[in-house]
Scaffold this active site. Sequence first.
Site, PDB file in Angstrom:
ATOM      1  N   TYR A   1      43.350  22.880  35.883  1.00 49.93           N
ATOM      2  CA  TYR A   1      42.048  22.624  36.489  1.00 49.93           C
ATOM      3  C   TYR A   1      42.099  22.905  37.993  1.00 49.93           C
ATOM      4  O   TYR A   1      41.173  23.494  38.564  1.00 49.93           O
ATOM      5  CB  TYR A   1      41.640  21.171  36.234  1.00 49.93           C
ATOM      6  CG  TYR A   1      40.288  20.797  36.789  1.00 49.93           C
ATOM      7  CD1 TYR A   1      39.123  21.137  36.119  1.00 49.93           C
ATOM      8  CD2 TYR A   1      40.165  20.093  37.986  1.00 49.93           C
ATOM      9  CE1 TYR A   1      37.874  20.794  36.626  1.00 49.93           C
ATOM     10  CE2 TYR A   1      38.928  19.747  38.497  1.00 49.93           C
ATOM     11  CZ  TYR A   1      37.783  20.103  37.820  1.00 49.93           C
ATOM     12  OH  TYR A   1      36.554  19.764  38.327  1.00 49.93           O
TER      13      TYR A   1
ATOM     14  N   TRP B   1      46.739  20.001  31.935  1.00 46.37           N
ATOM     15  CA  TRP B   1      45.306  20.007  32.161  1.00 46.37           C
ATOM     16  C   TRP B   1      44.993  19.928  33.654  1.00 46.37           C
ATOM     17  O   TRP B   1      44.207  20.711  34.179  1.00 46.37           O
ATOM     18  CB  TRP B   1      44.639  18.836  31.429  1.00 46.37           C
ATOM     19  CG  TRP B   1      43.141  18.956  31.392  1.00 46.37           C
ATOM     20  CD1 TRP B   1      42.399  19.430  30.374  1.00 46.37           C
ATOM     21  CD2 TRP B   1      42.226  18.617  32.448  1.00 46.37           C
ATOM     22  NE1 TRP B   1      41.064  19.415  30.715  1.00 46.37           N
ATOM     23  CE2 TRP B   1      40.926  18.926  31.983  1.00 46.37           C
ATOM     24  CE3 TRP B   1      42.366  18.099  33.729  1.00 46.37           C
ATOM     25  CZ2 TRP B   1      39.788  18.713  32.753  1.00 46.37           C
ATOM     26  CZ3 TRP B   1      41.221  17.901  34.506  1.00 46.37           C
ATOM     27  CH2 TRP B   1      39.955  18.206  34.023  1.00 46.37           C
TER      28      TRP B   1
ATOM     29  N   ASP C   1      41.066  20.133  26.044  1.00 44.61           N
ATOM     30  CA  ASP C   1      39.904  19.406  26.550  1.00 44.61           C
ATOM     31  C   ASP C   1      38.986  19.023  25.373  1.00 44.61           C
ATOM     32  O   ASP C   1      38.609  19.860  24.558  1.00 44.61           O
ATOM     33  CB  ASP C   1      39.156  20.293  27.541  1.00 44.61           C
ATOM     34  CG  ASP C   1      38.013  19.574  28.224  1.00 44.61           C
ATOM     35  OD1 ASP C   1      38.202  19.162  29.356  1.00 44.61           O
ATOM     36  OD2 ASP C   1      36.940  19.445  27.601  1.00 44.61           O
TER      37      ASP C   1
ATOM     38  N   ARG D   1      20.355  59.810  51.513  1.00 47.51           N
ATOM     39  CA  ARG D   1      20.656  60.991  50.698  1.00 47.51           C
ATOM     40  C   ARG D   1      22.155  61.083  50.426  1.00 47.51           C
ATOM     41  O   ARG D   1      22.972  60.895  51.328  1.00 47.51           O
ATOM     42  CB  ARG D   1      20.170  62.254  51.411  1.00 47.51           C
ATOM     43  CG  ARG D   1      20.380  63.551  50.625  1.00 47.51           C
ATOM     44  CD  ARG D   1      19.728  64.712  51.343  1.00 47.51           C
ATOM     45  NE  ARG D   1      20.309  64.904  52.665  1.00 47.51           N
ATOM     46  CZ  ARG D   1      21.396  65.660  52.886  1.00 47.51           C
ATOM     47  NH1 ARG D   1      22.000  66.257  51.884  1.00 47.51           N
ATOM     48  NH2 ARG D   1      21.846  65.803  54.113  1.00 47.51           N
TER      49      ARG D   1
ATOM     50  N   ARG E   1      31.662  54.078  61.705  1.00 51.71           N
ATOM     51  CA  ARG E   1      30.783  52.981  62.079  1.00 51.71           C
ATOM     52  C   ARG E   1      29.968  52.538  60.866  1.00 51.71           C
ATOM     53  O   ARG E   1      29.681  53.329  59.971  1.00 51.71           O
ATOM     54  CB  ARG E   1      29.832  53.392  63.208  1.00 51.71           C
ATOM     55  CG  ARG E   1      30.513  53.920  64.445  1.00 51.71           C
ATOM     56  CD  ARG E   1      29.501  54.223  65.538  1.00 51.71           C
ATOM     57  NE  ARG E   1      28.455  55.137  65.087  1.00 51.71           N
ATOM     58  CZ  ARG E   1      28.564  56.460  65.093  1.00 51.71           C
ATOM     59  NH1 ARG E   1      29.678  57.027  65.528  1.00 51.71           N
ATOM     60  NH2 ARG E   1      27.562  57.219  64.684  1.00 51.71           N
TER      61      ARG E   1
ATOM     62  N   CYS F   1      23.914  52.697  48.930  1.00 55.12           N
ATOM     63  CA  CYS F   1      23.086  53.078  50.086  1.00 55.12           C
ATOM     64  C   CYS F   1      21.964  54.023  49.650  1.00 55.12           C
ATOM     65  O   CYS F   1      22.202  55.009  48.940  1.00 55.12           O
ATOM     66  CB  CYS F   1      23.938  53.755  51.147  1.00 55.12           C
ATOM     67  SG  CYS F   1      23.012  54.170  52.656  1.00 55.12           S
TER      68      CYS F   1
ATOM     69  N   CYS G   1      26.901  51.692  58.554  1.00 57.97           N
ATOM     70  CA  CYS G   1      25.554  52.223  58.376  1.00 57.97           C
ATOM     71  C   CYS G   1      24.526  51.162  58.759  1.00 57.97           C
ATOM     72  O   CYS G   1      24.629  50.004  58.344  1.00 57.97           O
ATOM     73  CB  CYS G   1      25.368  52.641  56.925  1.00 57.97           C
ATOM     74  SG  CYS G   1      23.698  53.167  56.493  1.00 57.97           S
TER      75      CYS G   1
ATOM     76  N   THR H   1      28.603  62.426  59.594  1.00 56.76           N
ATOM     77  CA  THR H   1      27.818  61.476  60.393  1.00 56.76           C
ATOM     78  C   THR H   1      28.680  60.444  61.113  1.00 56.76           C
ATOM     79  O   THR H   1      28.198  59.799  62.049  1.00 56.76           O
ATOM     80  CB  THR H   1      26.811  60.729  59.502  1.00 56.76           C
ATOM     81  OG1 THR H   1      27.533  59.976  58.505  1.00 56.76           O
ATOM     82  CG2 THR H   1      25.868  61.706  58.817  1.00 56.76           C
TER      83      THR H   1
ATOM     84  N   CYS I   1      22.159  50.412  55.149  1.00 59.59           N
ATOM     85  CA  CYS I   1      22.621  49.625  54.000  1.00 59.59           C
ATOM     86  C   CYS I   1      23.504  48.444  54.400  1.00 59.59           C
ATOM     87  O   CYS I   1      23.853  47.627  53.547  1.00 59.59           O
ATOM     88  CB  CYS I   1      23.363  50.506  53.000  1.00 59.59           C
ATOM     89  SG  CYS I   1      24.974  51.105  53.568  1.00 59.59           S
TER      90      CYS I   1
END
Length: 503
Positions: free
Chosen positions: A432, A428, A448, A41, A63, A38, A65, A30, A68
């Site tokens: 973070y 620390w 902590d 089928r 390309r 998707c 779809c 295709t 989907c």
Amino acid sequence: MHTDREACYQAVRSRDRRFDGVFYTAVHTTGIYCRPSCPARTPAIQNVAFHPSAAAAQAAGFRACKRCLPDATPGSPAWDVAADVAGRAMRLVNDGVVEREGVDGLAGRLGYSTRHLNRLLTEQLGAGPLALARARRARTARVLIETTRMGFADIAFASGFASVRQFNETIREVYASSPTQLRGRRGGVRAPDGHVRMRLAVRTPFAGAALLDFLAARAVPGVEHVAGTAYARTLRLPHGPGAVSLDLVDHGGSGGVAMVQATFWLTDLRDTGAAVERVRRLLDADCDPVAVDEQLGADPVLGASVARTPGLRVPGVVDGDEIAFRAVLGQQISVARARDLAGAITAQWGEQVDAPVPGLTHLFPDAATFAGLGEAAEAGELRMPRARARSLVALGAALAGGSVRLDRGTPRDDVRAALLALPGIGPWTADYVAMRALGDPDVFLPTDLVVRRATQALAGRADPRIAAEAWRPWRSYALMHLWRSGGGTEPARRSGQERQGGG
């Protein structure tokens, strides 16, 4: 994963949504490519090829779809958290570095030659920097076409295209449709000039309310504002200031995609792509919450918290420099006090902006501004101990000079070492910053106080590092659960050391 044909094909046959964004299925008969889930089928295995990125599928001549919409899925969680060159390059490409600085600029930021970078990305992602940037422009353009009423010329430049002709050609080639055909009846209500309203895709489940709680507790006056379910803040962007307002609510489901409503205000539409990418970082939009919750939810210490708050995110940032300054500002004081102090500094030294969102008046001061506050620091004008004020000035000089970069393009270990070399910055604070600015999913803060108390209460262990071994590689998410379980959004103080809870 795309190299394991059998595993990929089984994911496609089962239409497993957890693999959306991890790889793409191209169908030779295709000429289109799809996401694994998707609903069309399932093609025969001999007729398909698997690609690691949408850009790779497009570069191979396939390309997107129309059923989907494979380019509309959030990015690969692996790229988002990876510390390797491909992950770091993807983050910079998505931020628009190629459009602003070219491939040479991207290579320079990553520390590679242009030729070597092109080879690395082609090997790992199936496409070079230019193809990755082109796919990003096409994806941004599609979102704007389908969710706004912006004119096509504005969309072309907002997406990073050099011309309307290039925009039209790319849209036709990638989607086999003209911009007008793509828009159809999907375009939203036309927004005022400078406003861009769109929907940002996030993986589900998404704990939007918990994210809002975290951000609200730390909202800096003038820079951030929370009202109801709306979180708004100013943005420092490459071509001028901006602002964004997000509607943060919970989205259920498992392994699907939800949309967060966002309204951007931009002084220059060329910043659209960069603004979107930075807000997606803030949302932790590319997290795979199913994988995180499956592991942490089975843990006897964290299972109840995961059940209460599925899809909990690690809040990211829109500006890495800003969160580093806020982390230093908050050392040894409460979250509320750190927030008010940051607001006072912003009001005095931040740049004023005319944002159309109530409560937003300033940009947080940039690195150069902090670097120039030496005299104010020594004079006590920053209203904090002089040692901490000097740390802010030193951090500002390092960020402004480029010896420390928090743009997610530098290896995390290098950033941590550079931060620890600065006066007044300990493990620390450095960790973070790695968690929030660099998106490291496996940070843990064993010193902590709230983490220690929560682990003691939930696991009966005084040393949280023992329990944390079972949480790898998602210890950053475990940390968020512990903070919520051990006192909500207001961590306690820790005398004589860096304080916990973050900026």
